[in-house]
Every structure is written in C-alpha cells, then in structure tokens.
Design an enzyme around this catalytic site. Structure first.
Site, mmCIF file in Angstrom:
data_model
loop_
_atom_site.group_PDB
_atom_site.id
_atom_site.type_symbol
_atom_site.label_atom_id
_atom_site.label_comp_id
_atom_site.label_asym_id
_atom_site.label_seq_id
_atom_site.Cartn_x
_atom_site.Cartn_y
_atom_site.Cartn_z
ATOM 1 C CB THR A 210 -0.891 0.078 1.256
ATOM 2 O OG1 THR A 210 -0.042 0.065 2.392
ATOM 3 C CG2 THR A 210 -1.865 -1.057 1.318
ATOM 4 C CD GLU B 21 -4.504 -1.671 3.739
ATOM 5 O OE1 GLU B 21 -5.151 -1.349 2.722
ATOM 6 O OE2 GLU B 21 -3.693 -0.920 4.279
ATOM 7 C CE LYS C 135 -10.461 15.799 13.901
ATOM 8 N NZ LYS C 135 -9.180 15.281 13.454
ATOM 9 C CD1 TRP D 183 -14.952 17.113 13.784
ATOM 10 C CD2 TRP D 183 -14.924 15.019 12.978
ATOM 11 N NE1 TRP D 183 -14.214 16.349 14.652
ATOM 12 C CE2 TRP D 183 -14.186 15.064 14.189
ATOM 13 C CE3 TRP D 183 -15.034 13.809 12.304
ATOM 14 C CZ2 TRP D 183 -13.568 13.931 14.725
ATOM 15 C CZ3 TRP D 183 -14.428 12.687 12.838
ATOM 16 C CH2 TRP D 183 -13.701 12.747 14.036
HETATM 17 P P1 AMP Z 1 -5.931 1.819 -1.731
HETATM 18 O O1 AMP Z 1 -5.531 0.799 -0.748
HETATM 19 O O2 AMP Z 1 -4.773 2.511 -2.364
HETATM 20 O O3 AMP Z 1 -6.862 1.251 -2.733
HETATM 21 O O4 AMP Z 1 -6.708 2.976 -0.970
HETATM 22 C C1 AMP Z 1 -7.830 2.718 -0.179
HETATM 23 C C2 AMP Z 1 -8.492 3.995 0.240
HETATM 24 O O5 AMP Z 1 -9.039 4.677 -0.889
HETATM 25 C C3 AMP Z 1 -9.676 3.808 1.154
HETATM 26 O O6 AMP Z 1 -9.305 3.595 2.494
HETATM 27 C C4 AMP Z 1 -10.432 5.110 0.957
HETATM 28 O O7 AMP Z 1 -9.884 6.163 1.726
HETATM 29 C C5 AMP Z 1 -10.192 5.413 -0.495
HETATM 30 N N1 AMP Z 1 -11.347 4.980 -1.294
HETATM 31 C C6 AMP Z 1 -11.506 3.834 -1.965
HETATM 32 N N2 AMP Z 1 -12.696 3.808 -2.600
HETATM 33 C C7 AMP Z 1 -13.313 4.971 -2.319
HETATM 34 C C8 AMP Z 1 -14.577 5.566 -2.667
HETATM 35 N N3 AMP Z 1 -15.441 4.956 -3.466
HETATM 36 N N4 AMP Z 1 -14.848 6.775 -2.159
HETATM 37 C C9 AMP Z 1 -13.988 7.430 -1.350
HETATM 38 N N5 AMP Z 1 -12.788 6.935 -1.003
HETATM 39 C C10 AMP Z 1 -12.458 5.730 -1.472
#
Ligand code: AMP
Length: 541
Positions: free
Chosen positions: A185, A330, A439, A444
């Site tokens: 990640t 994850e 904040k 928020w």
């Molecule tokens: P990654 O592991 O790089 O795919 O990133 C995951 C993160 O992307 C999540 O914890 C969210 O913060 C963000 N994320 C994924 N899908 C969405 C979505 N549909 N809307 C908003 N944030 C998202």
C-alpha cells in the site's frame, strides 16, 4: 458432526483451468506495449501459464518464492498473475508510479527472486538494479525482436523462455491459505506496507466480485479494467473474469482518453472500472471530440469518491450508469458496492444519483461497523459518523513481516482509517480519511463533500480541500482548484456555487487556483503535501 462434502482447497490454478475448459474461445484482448493489438483466448492463456510454470521451475523457483512484476494491464501480466500463484509462488506486483527509493525498499523487503518487467520499465529498473539485493534474474516481457539494449545484468527474454517449454504442467495441490500475491500500500507517510493475499481469500473474493449486487461480472460481459494490475490486484477483476468467463480488454500502457475510448468501441466493451481521474480524462476526450458510447453500459468507480457531476455526466450525457464501490488494498479490495434495492426502483433520477453517491452496502463476506473515538459502536442512522472498521475472510489480518505492528483488534476488526456514516439500509458513505477531516470549532467538515461540490462548479477541472490552521476555529477549509482549459472562473463563483448546497460554516474561507494538484501513486490527492505547502497560509478572514 462434520458434513460429508469434499475438502477441495480453493486454488487459483482452478480459475485458469476452468476458464480454459469452459470459456476456451472467449477472448483476452490487449494493447501490447510493443504497439499492436494482441488477441488470444482463455485456452491459449492457460497453456502459456503452464509453460511459464515449467520455465520458472527450471530457473529454480520454489513454492513460497516471491516473483516481482513491473507491468501494465496485458496478457503477459495476466499469465504471471495465474501461473506464478498457481504453482505455489507469490506474484508481487510493484507500482511503477512510486518513488525509486520506495521501489527499492519494496523489492528488497519482499525479497523478490525473479523480476518480470514490461519494456517501459527497463530504464526504471536499470537505475535501481544495483540496490536490489535479492533479484537473481530479470525477465523482459517481450519477444527477441523487441529486446532492448540494457545495462541490466542477467536478463532473459520472456517469449524465448516460454517458447522453450511445453504446455503440460500438473498444478500442485496445497493448503488454500498459502500466499498467492503481494501488494504494497502506498501510504502517505512511512514505508509502504505489504498486503499478502492467499488463494482462499482471492477465490472467495472472486465469487463475491461476480455477484450481481457486487460488481456483477458474467460470461455476457466485455470488461476493460483501467484500474492497473499493480494496484490492489486490479480490484480482483482478472481473477473474477476467469471465474465467470468474461471477455477481458487490457489497455496496456495507453491510459489516455482516446486510447481507452477506441478500445471500448472496437472491442464492444460494456463495462469498465477505474478511479475518478481516468474517467475525467475519458470524459474530456469524448466531450471535446463529440463522441458517444455505443456499447458501454456501466462503469465502476472506486479508489476515491465519485462526484455527483461525474455520475450525472455519465448518466445523462452518455447513458452510462456509474456503480460506486469502496475498498482498499487491505480488503482485497472490494468492501462495499452501491447497488440499489427493490425499494429504490421508483426513485426519481435525481434521487437515484443521490443514492449512488454513497459508497454502498457491505458485500456478503465483509462485516462493517462505525465507532466513535473511544471505540463505542455508533448507530446506523445515516447521520452520525465515525471510524469505519471491517472484518472478513478477505480482509488483512496483518502486514507482511509484521510491518506497522498489530493491524487488527482482538475481535479481528481492521481500522480502515476512513470516516463514514452508515444508513438504516446499510449504505455506507465515506465522509473523509480520518486525517483529512477539517475540525472547525468542534464541528467536522468533510473535505470530500466540499471537493465534490467544487468539481461541479462550471470551469473547475479538479479540486482539493484541506484544513488550514485558524486562530479562532482551529481549522478552516481551503479549496485548491485547477481551472478547465480556457476557463476564467473566479473565487467568488466557486463560493457562490458551493453555497447552494453547503451550510455557511462549511464554506471554504478561500479558493486558490493552481496549475496542478499532486497525486499519490494510485491517483489519490496527496493531501499531506498540500497541507505542508499551505500550513502557513493566511486566510483572508
Ligand atoms: P488503496 O488501498 O490505495 O486502494 O486505498 C484505499 C483507500 O481509498 C480507502 O481507504 C479510501 O480512503 C479510499 N477509497 C476507496 N474507494 C473509495 C470511494 N469509493 N470513495 C472514497 N474513497 C475511497
């Protein structure tokens, strides 16, 4: 009393062999890195996966060895996905958009033994090769005619390697909990952390992805995954496609609007998946060139929130439905998918769009809850927001080699780092990353809400909203916006637009126009960089 059903392990080898038998002539079409369109079938793909396994065995690959890749979405990468995992090794996809130091860290940390690369990334590897301590051999994924001059030592040619093998190979049977793939990640701070998937988690996730209320893949579909295979297993689409015999169209190195549009039309693509930034490029191409989609039926948006304006443009201007989904590396990555229920059938179009702004309902297999700062469960009333926790058979239990310490609590809940609401129908809506919420005076403000509204303002191409320190309110929102080409949109117009939907206290204190916004390697806004750059920014109030 135990049941009397067979205890066959769930293994990735079954996916590709199932596809080879049951969808023998279903095509996999790729824009090759060399240029031309390449096409073959699941049957051909499986045969080459077996050749690859023979070749890797000869090179000395053992079960549990980690095999690295730096590659686009294409047929050879697909062969590595299946072949490497099916023989009991681990397919480690490296994201080429990371900084070279991160790439060096990841390859050494994962202890990649062999490394497969597309032609594009040979220079990148040449620059870091002397710092890679575990790689024994590099394999360039092309044929002899296209092999480049390279400074890399110990180089092999992919097609020569496969040509030397026959296509019979008996896939081994082993414990379904065996590791199958590895993906790091790209956090915004610290070293990337490895998420290690298993055959079992991948197979269960694939069953789920195919379900109609999840991503709904089938043998009737032609799917173009724009989401890269080096990001969260391309959302599990390659595996799910083999499970149900979906025709795959792989865009290779060309992710620009024109190239994607052309493939969608020539290959009759009816569904696709990607992050909002790629859809921005595609939509601006089709708009500028007055194109229409002939076959596209729906597109899956995830990775970042889908803005209302994007959902509406797809729906009203191009007759393409958006399926909004949420997940993270994850979570394999599918966690939620925003499909309507029967009770939503008679909603107006506008109400349907409002529903699709939510990230969606938990797919079966993923349990989800929201908690306050003390870990206390919050109600599913669609209003109260808290930290989003998940658990399930395709959610990580920890990071590779224990990086980052304990990843789940004693009941296996994994803290996603996202803040969200859940409504009484189970629809989850992300309000923010926990570190991005603004904040302001005890309230928020969701940076995502303000961003999504700002993007809907005519003349604004992209927007990021960050918290800026404020002497009275602690933090106040600042909008950083990129103008569309040729637009003269002003700060006052953006604020006027936002005031139609946001409460007064949620309105940004200022709007700054910038030429471009920084993104992470996976296309998300790099907010910590913006926060650093604007930490001393003097707001006009
Ligand atoms: P990654 O592991 O790089 O795919 O990133 C995951 C993160 O992307 C999540 O914890 C969210 O913060 C963000 N994320 C994924 N899908 C969405 C979505 N549909 N809307 C908003 N944030 C998202």
């Amino acid at each position: 009393m135990l049941g009397l059903m067979q205890d066959r392990p769930l293994l990735i080898s079954q996916l590709i062999e199932h596809a080879a038998l049951n969808h023998a002539d279903t095509e996999i079409v790729s824009r090759s890195v060399e240029g031309p369109i390449h096409r073959y079938t699941y049957k051909d793909c499986a045969a080459r996966c077996r050749k690859l396994a023979n070749a890797l065995t000869k090179l000395g690959t053992q079960q549990g060895d980690v095999i690295g890749t730096l590659a686009w979405n294409g047929y050879r990468h697909l062969e590595l996905y299946f072949g490497v995992a099916a023989m009991g090794a681990v397919c480690h996809t490296v994201n080429p958009r990371l900084f070279p130091e991160q790439i060096i860290y990841i390859i050494n940390h994962a202890e990649d033994k062999f490394f497969f690369t597309d032609l594009t990334f040979v220079p990148l590897l040449e620059a870091v090769a002397d710092k890679l301590s575990t790689v024994k051999q590099f394999i360039i994924m092309t044929d002899r005619a296209h092999m480049p001059e390279t400074k890399l030592a110990n180089v092999l040619c992919y097609e020569e390697l496969l040509d030397a093998e026959n296509d019979s190979y008996q896939w081994p049977l082993f414990d379904e909990n065996t590791a199958s793939s590895l993906c790091y990640t790209s956090g915004t701070t610290g070293n990337p952390k490895g998420v290690l998937f298993s055959h079992r988690s991948t197979m269960l996730h694939s069953y789920c992805v195919c379900m109609p209320d999840a991503l709904g893949l089938s043998a009737m579909d032609t799917m173009l995954p724009v989401v890269p295979m080096f990001h969260a297993n391309a959302w599990g689409i390659p595996y799910a496609a083999a499970m149900c015999g979906t025709k795959l169209v792989m865009p290779g190195a060309r992710m620009d609007g024109e190239a994607i549009y052309e493939l969608m039309e020539t290959e009759k693509v009816n569904l696709s998946a990607g992050v909002p930034t790629v859809w921005m490029m595609l939509l601006s191409y089709v708009k500028e060139n007055k194109k229409k989609f002939t076959y596209m039926r729906y597109t899956i948006i995830g990775g970042s929130a889908a803005a209302r304006s994007m959902i509406e443009t797809f729906k009203y201007d191009y007759n393409v439905e958006v399926l909004h989904a949420w997940g993270m590396t994850e979570t394999s990555p599918l966690g939620t998918s925003c499909r309507p229920k029967k009770k939503h059938e008679n909603l107006s179009d506008e109400e349907k769009v409002t529903l699709s702004l939510k990230q969606g309902r938990a797919v079966f297999g993923v349990e989800m809850k929201i908690v306050d700062g003390n870990g206390k469960d919050l109600p599913w009333d669609g209003k109260q927001f808290g930290n989003l926790l998940v658990r399930g058979p395709w959610i990580a239990s920890g990071y590779f080699k224990g990086a980052g310490g304990q990843a789940v609590d004693e009941d296996n809940w994994f803290d996603t780092g996202d803040v969200s609401t859940i409504d009484p129908d189970g629809y989850m809506q992300i309000t923010d990353r926990s570190k991005d919420v603004i904040k302001s005076g005890g309230e928020w403000i969701s940076s995502i809400d303000v961003e999504n509204e700002a993007i809907g303002c005519p003349g604004v191409a992209e927007a990021a909203v960050i918290a800026v320190p404020h002497p009275k309110w602690d933090e106040r929102p600042l909008v950083l916006a990129v103008k569309e080409a040729g637009s003269n949109v002003t700060k006052e117009q953006v604020i006027e637009h936002l005031s139609k939907t946001l409460a007064k206290w949620q309105l940004p204190d200022d709007v700054v126009f910038v030429d471009e916004l920084p993104h992470t390697a996976t296309g998300k806004l790099l907010k910590n960089k913006l926060r650093d750059a604007y930490k001393d920014y003097k707001l006009p109030t």
